[in-house]
Design a protein around this motif. Structure first.
Motif, PDB file in Angstrom:
ATOM      1  N   PRO A   1       0.825  -1.220   0.000  1.00  0.00           N
ATOM      2  CA  PRO A   1       0.000   0.000   0.000  1.00  0.00           C
ATOM      3  C   PRO A   1       0.856   1.267   0.000  1.00  0.00           C
ATOM      4  O   PRO A   1       0.466   2.292  -0.563  1.00  0.00           O
ATOM      5  CB  PRO A   1      -0.801  -0.119   1.297  1.00  0.00           C
ATOM      6  N   LEU A   2       2.040   1.180   0.608  1.00  0.00           N
ATOM      7  CA  LEU A   2       2.909   2.357   0.657  1.00  0.00           C
ATOM      8  C   LEU A   2       3.339   2.789  -0.751  1.00  0.00           C
ATOM      9  O   LEU A   2       3.609   3.959  -0.998  1.00  0.00           O
ATOM     10  CB  LEU A   2       4.149   2.070   1.511  1.00  0.00           C
ATOM     11  N   GLY A   3       3.395   1.834  -1.680  1.00  0.00           N
ATOM     12  CA  GLY A   3       3.714   2.159  -3.070  1.00  0.00           C
ATOM     13  C   GLY A   3       2.670   3.114  -3.639  1.00  0.00           C
ATOM     14  O   GLY A   3       2.998   4.042  -4.397  1.00  0.00           O
ATOM     15  N   ALA A   4       1.410   2.899  -3.282  1.00  0.00           N
ATOM     16  CA  ALA A   4       0.342   3.781  -3.758  1.00  0.00           C
ATOM     17  C   ALA A   4       0.484   5.174  -3.142  1.00  0.00           C
ATOM     18  O   ALA A   4       0.256   6.194  -3.796  1.00  0.00           O
ATOM     19  CB  ALA A   4      -1.019   3.181  -3.397  1.00  0.00           C
ATOM     20  N   LEU A   5       0.894   5.176  -1.872  1.00  0.00           N
ATOM     21  CA  LEU A   5       1.083   6.468  -1.187  1.00  0.00           C
ATOM     22  C   LEU A   5       2.215   7.261  -1.851  1.00  0.00           C
ATOM     23  O   LEU A   5       2.124   8.478  -2.017  1.00  0.00           O
ATOM     24  CB  LEU A   5       1.396   6.214   0.293  1.00  0.00           C
ATOM     25  N   ASP A   6       3.269   6.557  -2.242  1.00  0.00           N
ATOM     26  CA  ASP A   6       4.392   7.224  -2.932  1.00  0.00           C
ATOM     27  C   ASP A   6       3.914   7.908  -4.208  1.00  0.00           C
ATOM     28  O   ASP A   6       4.334   9.016  -4.531  1.00  0.00           O
ATOM     29  CB  ASP A   6       5.485   6.197  -3.285  1.00  0.00           C
ATOM     30  N   ILE A   7       3.023   7.197  -4.957  1.00  0.00           N
ATOM     31  CA  ILE A   7       2.511   7.799  -6.196  1.00  0.00           C
ATOM     32  C   ILE A   7       1.750   9.089  -5.864  1.00  0.00           C
ATOM     33  O   ILE A   7       1.897  10.113  -6.522  1.00  0.00           O
ATOM     34  CB  ILE A   7       1.580   6.801  -6.938  1.00  0.00           C
ATOM     35  N   ALA A   8       0.948   9.028  -4.807  1.00  0.00           N
ATOM     36  CA  ALA A   8       0.157  10.215  -4.414  1.00  0.00           C
ATOM     37  C   ALA A   8       1.066  11.368  -3.987  1.00  0.00           C
ATOM     38  O   ALA A   8       0.779  12.539  -4.278  1.00  0.00           O
ATOM     39  CB  ALA A   8      -0.805   9.842  -3.285  1.00  0.00           C
ATOM     40  N   ARG A   9       2.162  11.018  -3.329  1.00  0.00           N
ATOM     41  CA  ARG A   9       3.095  12.075  -2.889  1.00  0.00           C
ATOM     42  C   ARG A   9       3.776  12.745  -4.082  1.00  0.00           C
ATOM     43  O   ARG A   9       3.997  13.947  -4.094  1.00  0.00           O
ATOM     44  CB  ARG A   9       4.203  11.460  -2.024  1.00  0.00           C
ATOM     45  N   GLU A  10       4.110  11.904  -5.083  1.00  0.00           N
ATOM     46  CA  GLU A  10       4.851  12.427  -6.232  1.00  0.00           C
ATOM     47  C   GLU A  10       3.982  13.231  -7.182  1.00  0.00           C
ATOM     48  O   GLU A  10       4.482  14.055  -7.945  1.00  0.00           O
ATOM     49  CB  GLU A  10       5.474  11.255  -7.014  1.00  0.00           C
ATOM     50  N   ASP A  11       2.680  12.938  -7.186  1.00  0.00           N
ATOM     51  CA  ASP A  11       1.799  13.559  -8.173  1.00  0.00           C
ATOM     52  C   ASP A  11       0.574  14.112  -7.446  1.00  0.00           C
ATOM     53  O   ASP A  11      -0.542  13.607  -7.586  1.00  0.00           O
ATOM     54  CB  ASP A  11       1.390  12.485  -9.201  1.00  0.00           C
ATOM     55  N   THR A  12       0.793  15.172  -6.674  1.00  0.00           N
ATOM     56  CA  THR A  12      -0.282  15.662  -5.807  1.00  0.00           C
ATOM     57  C   THR A  12      -1.432  16.289  -6.594  1.00  0.00           C
ATOM     58  O   THR A  12      -2.493  16.546  -6.045  1.00  0.00           O
ATOM     59  CB  THR A  12       0.258  16.686  -4.788  1.00  0.00           C
ATOM     60  N   GLY A  13      -1.217  16.508  -7.888  1.00  0.00           N
ATOM     61  CA  GLY A  13      -2.284  17.108  -8.718  1.00  0.00           C
ATOM     62  C   GLY A  13      -3.297  16.081  -9.191  1.00  0.00           C
ATOM     63  O   GLY A  13      -4.305  16.447  -9.790  1.00  0.00           O
ATOM     64  N   ARG A  14      -3.031  14.792  -8.967  1.00  0.00           N
ATOM     65  CA  ARG A  14      -3.963  13.769  -9.453  1.00  0.00           C
ATOM     66  C   ARG A  14      -4.471  12.898  -8.312  1.00  0.00           C
ATOM     67  O   ARG A  14      -3.764  12.667  -7.342  1.00  0.00           O
ATOM     68  CB  ARG A  14      -3.264  12.880 -10.487  1.00  0.00           C
ATOM     69  N   GLU A  15      -5.686  12.428  -8.481  1.00  0.00           N
ATOM     70  CA  GLU A  15      -6.261  11.505  -7.506  1.00  0.00           C
ATOM     71  C   GLU A  15      -5.621  10.129  -7.671  1.00  0.00           C
ATOM     72  O   GLU A  15      -5.455   9.651  -8.804  1.00  0.00           O
ATOM     73  CB  GLU A  15      -7.765  11.367  -7.738  1.00  0.00           C
ATOM     74  N   VAL A  16      -5.277   9.499  -6.565  1.00  0.00           N
ATOM     75  CA  VAL A  16      -4.735   8.134  -6.592  1.00  0.00           C
ATOM     76  C   VAL A  16      -5.656   7.251  -5.753  1.00  0.00           C
ATOM     77  O   VAL A  16      -5.912   7.537  -4.584  1.00  0.00           O
ATOM     78  CB  VAL A  16      -3.299   8.095  -6.009  1.00  0.00           C
ATOM     79  N   VAL A  17      -6.167   6.192  -6.376  1.00  0.00           N
ATOM     80  CA  VAL A  17      -7.072   5.269  -5.664  1.00  0.00           C
ATOM     81  C   VAL A  17      -6.402   3.903  -5.573  1.00  0.00           C
ATOM     82  O   VAL A  17      -5.996   3.329  -6.591  1.00  0.00           O
ATOM     83  CB  VAL A  17      -8.426   5.123  -6.391  1.00  0.00           C
ATOM     84  N   LEU A  18      -6.303   3.393  -4.351  1.00  0.00           N
ATOM     85  CA  LEU A  18      -5.771   2.038  -4.149  1.00  0.00           C
ATOM     86  C   LEU A  18      -6.935   1.055  -4.140  1.00  0.00           C
ATOM     87  O   LEU A  18      -7.850   1.176  -3.316  1.00  0.00           O
ATOM     88  CB  LEU A  18      -5.006   1.970  -2.822  1.00  0.00           C
ATOM     89  N   PHE A  19      -6.917   0.102  -5.074  1.00  0.00           N
ATOM     90  CA  PHE A  19      -7.886  -0.993  -5.040  1.00  0.00           C
ATOM     91  C   PHE A  19      -7.355  -1.999  -4.021  1.00  0.00           C
ATOM     92  O   PHE A  19      -6.430  -2.750  -4.301  1.00  0.00           O
ATOM     93  CB  PHE A  19      -8.003  -1.678  -6.408  1.00  0.00           C
ATOM     94  N   ALA A  20      -7.932  -2.000  -2.832  1.00  0.00           N
ATOM     95  CA  ALA A  20      -7.366  -2.792  -1.727  1.00  0.00           C
ATOM     96  C   ALA A  20      -8.089  -4.130  -1.590  1.00  0.00           C
ATOM     97  O   ALA A  20      -9.231  -4.188  -1.141  1.00  0.00           O
ATOM     98  CB  ALA A  20      -7.443  -2.005  -0.427  1.00  0.00           C
ATOM     99  N   VAL A  21      -7.403  -5.174  -2.030  1.00  0.00           N
ATOM    100  CA  VAL A  21      -7.930  -6.532  -1.959  1.00  0.00           C
ATOM    101  C   VAL A  21      -7.022  -7.318  -1.023  1.00  0.00           C
ATOM    102  O   VAL A  21      -5.799  -7.188  -1.106  1.00  0.00           O
ATOM    103  CB  VAL A  21      -7.892  -7.165  -3.378  1.00  0.00           C
ATOM    104  N   GLY A  22      -7.590  -8.113  -0.136  1.00  0.00           N
ATOM    105  CA  GLY A  22      -6.724  -8.920   0.724  1.00  0.00           C
ATOM    106  C   GLY A  22      -7.457  -9.344   1.988  1.00  0.00           C
ATOM    107  O   GLY A  22      -8.548  -8.845   2.291  1.00  0.00           O
ATOM    108  N   PHE A  23      -6.839 -10.292   2.689  1.00  0.00           N
ATOM    109  CA  PHE A  23      -7.379 -10.766   3.970  1.00  0.00           C
ATOM    110  C   PHE A  23      -6.757  -9.970   5.123  1.00  0.00           C
ATOM    111  O   PHE A  23      -6.068  -8.973   4.909  1.00  0.00           O
ATOM    112  CB  PHE A  23      -7.091 -12.256   4.126  1.00  0.00           C
ATOM    113  N   GLU A  24      -6.915 -10.486   6.316  1.00  0.00           N
ATOM    114  CA  GLU A  24      -6.467  -9.789   7.529  1.00  0.00           C
ATOM    115  C   GLU A  24      -4.955  -9.516   7.514  1.00  0.00           C
ATOM    116  O   GLU A  24      -4.488  -8.624   8.214  1.00  0.00           O
ATOM    117  CB  GLU A  24      -6.820 -10.621   8.768  1.00  0.00           C
TER     118      GLU A  24
END
Ligand code: SF4
Length: 363
Positions: free
Chosen positions: A119-142
């Motif tokens: 998930p931190l990879g998605a956060l990095d994208i958001a940090r680098e490109d603050t002008g665009r919306e970044v949505v993480l499709f979060a699939v997974g178990f506990e």
């Protein structure tokens, strides 16, 4: 390598198999609920090495596979309608076929869809490109949820405004209950997932013993772990015990990781969720709490439900419930292969059809 080599010793595995043969008298059906167990069991030929009265059944333990067709189509519809948004997803989701395409195909058609390894990879994208919306499709178990929750807490702390999460998470114990409630399949006991249980704790399966009379053993993923887990479960069944035991005690405790549970609870709360093959299971998903509504992609964008249609001819639903093995699907290894998958169970690295294709065909 410590904690690896010692759990792959052939003589030890053979000794345990001998002990299983010595004590095993009854016909028993054991479900391994985790896709990583399915792969380990298939890879090391554990199923074939057991006496014929012990049947191993693979369950709904692959998060990509159990993501419903409606949710897969919903992701695809969203990616088509919002080409301005960066979509971050885990690799296995890319090739999952929906009704008319996959995320991989949408990327080829111009969607900005990126594979992240955490998930931190998605956060990095958001940090680098603050002008665009970044949505993480979060699939997974506990296992995955605490890191997604921690990522959202980090985004909140940094004041990032362009990061949100579509939570398609699933919880394991409610699915086990739902399987028992269907009555479609006889399960005498469960091999429970090591990594999920490291988070939730072995105590989370107590209801299986008390309400369903079903013993459980939480096992690790090396071959000796899996065989030892089966031995412990067979011993319980032969002795008429219904306990929750831990084989994977180098990682798993009764209470689990309390800190991770707290982080999870601070961001998510239980909600009903649709599982491929099983249908809606009460309390088996996680929605984002209202306090984090600004990071909830469901609220931030309009994401209507997608078409709930299985790929034509695909029997993933029955495979996920343990009703059939993949080779009972007419498309297995013919029209459906890992290169050209028709259903998610052949796509994911944790999928049962992928495991059967990779290891059992060669056996
Ligand atoms: S072999 Fe392919 S089509 Fe058949 S159940 Fe598995 S994923 Fe679906």
């Amino acid at each position: 390598m410590k904690y690896v080599d010692e759990f792959r010793k052939r003589e030890e595995a053979q000794g345990l198999l001998r002990k299983i043969r010595e004590i095993s008298r009854r016909e028993v059906s054991i479900m391994e609920i985790c896709g990583t167990h399915t792969h380990s069991i298939s890879k090391y030929g554990v199923r074939e090495a057991l006496p014929p009265n012990i049947r191993l059944i693979s369950g709904p333990g692959c998060p990509v596979c159990v993501t419903s067709a409606a949710d897969v189509n919903r992701l695809l519809d969203f990616s088509r309608s919002r080409r301005d948004v960066v979509i971050a997803t885990f690799g296995d989701m890319m090739k999952v076929p929906g009704s008319s395409s996959s995320l991989q195909e949408e990327k080829a058609r111009g969607g900005d869809i990126r594979v992240v390894y955490s998930p931190l990879g998605a956060l990095d994208i958001a940090r680098e490109d603050t002008g665009r919306e970044v949505v993480l499709f979060a699939v997974g178990f506990e296992t995955t949820v605490p890191t997604v929750a921690a990522t959202m807490l980090a985004a909140r702390e940094e004041g990032l405004k362009n990061f949100s999460v579509l939570s398609l998470h699933k919880l394991t114990p409610p699915a086990m209950r739902a399987l028992m409630d269907t009555g479609e399949i006889d399960i005498d006991g469960f091999i429970c997932p090591g990594h999920v249980t490291a988070i939730i704790g072995a105590g989370a399966y107590g209801f299986l013993a008390t309400e369903y009379g079903s013993p459980c053993v939480v096992a690790g993923f090396e071959p000796i772990d899996a065989i030892m887990g089966i031995y412990m479960l067979v011993r319980q069944l032969e002795e008429g015990r219904k306990d929750i035991e831990i084989e994977y005690d180098r990682v798993v405790t009764w209470d689990g990781n309390l800190k991770a549970q707290e982080v999870m609870r601070s961001v998510f709360e239980p909600a009903d969720s649709l599982w491929r093959g099983i249908g809606n299971i009460p309390g088996s998903g996680l929605r984002i709490r209202d306090e984090f509504a600004d990071m909830d992609a469901e609220k931030r964008f309009s994401i209507p439900p997608g078409e709930d249609a299985e790929p034509r001819g695909c029997k993933c639903g029955s495979v996920l419930k343990g009703l059939i093995t993949p080779d009972a699907c007419p498309l297995f290894a013919k029209a459906c292969t890992p290169e050209f998958p028709i259903g998610p169970c052949m796509v994911s690295s944790e999928g049962t059809c992928a495991a059967f294709f990779k290891y059992r065909r060669a056996a």
